[in-house]
Design a protein around this motif. Sequence first.
Motif, PDB file in Angstrom:
ATOM      1  N   TYR A 195      26.523 -26.855  37.246  1.00 22.08           N
ATOM      2  CA  TYR A 195      26.042 -26.950  35.869  1.00 22.08           C
ATOM      3  C   TYR A 195      27.191 -27.155  34.889  1.00 22.08           C
ATOM      4  N   LYS A 244      22.579 -25.166  29.649  1.00 21.78           N
ATOM      5  CA  LYS A 244      22.956 -25.169  31.067  1.00 21.78           C
ATOM      6  C   LYS A 244      22.419 -26.484  31.627  1.00 21.78           C
ATOM      7  N   ASP A 301      22.166 -29.252  34.465  1.00 17.87           N
ATOM      8  CA  ASP A 301      22.330 -29.550  35.888  1.00 17.87           C
ATOM      9  C   ASP A 301      23.050 -30.887  36.001  1.00 17.87           C
TER      10      ASP A 301
END
Length: 176
Positions: free
Chosen positions: A87, A105, A107
């Motif tokens: 992340y 956050k 990915d």
Amino acid sequence: NDLHLLSFLADQAAIAINNRELIENLADANMNLKERVDELTALYEIGQSTNYALSIDELFDNSIKIITSFLKVERASILILTDDKKYLTFRSGHGVDSEIKQNIKIDITDDSVSSYVFNSKDPILISDIDNDHRFNKLRKSGYKTKSLPWPLLPGNNSTSLFTEILEEPVTINTSF
């Protein structure tokens, strides 16, 4: 006599046109010089900040302030790769809501702009986030802005990403 007068006027017109071109070239050169001086000043200030920062967070915060001021942007952030290398999380920013700072956050395998830039290691200019079809997740974001994210360290070693939101159209020289 009329022929000499016309020849003289033509010569004067040619000189005036040439002088105007020289003045325009000088103005362009002065503008380029000012842009370079501004770039070097920003880099110098970041270097000075590096020397006096007591922590990496202070360094990032100082750098963000200098960069946003130099680029005249509304919002900017630095995202850092998490230890598990899955992340990107918020590390520092300017003009970013505190809720976003705490909850961001990303990915690195999704179809977001940040993931794309992080993985490709290349900057990308997005003229209108809502109408850019490369990144479906961002459509209808509410931002009618330009975005210019780029990796802080080009090449395979980048663990961070700088992104900015441009409220007004500006010319950006990414050569530094």
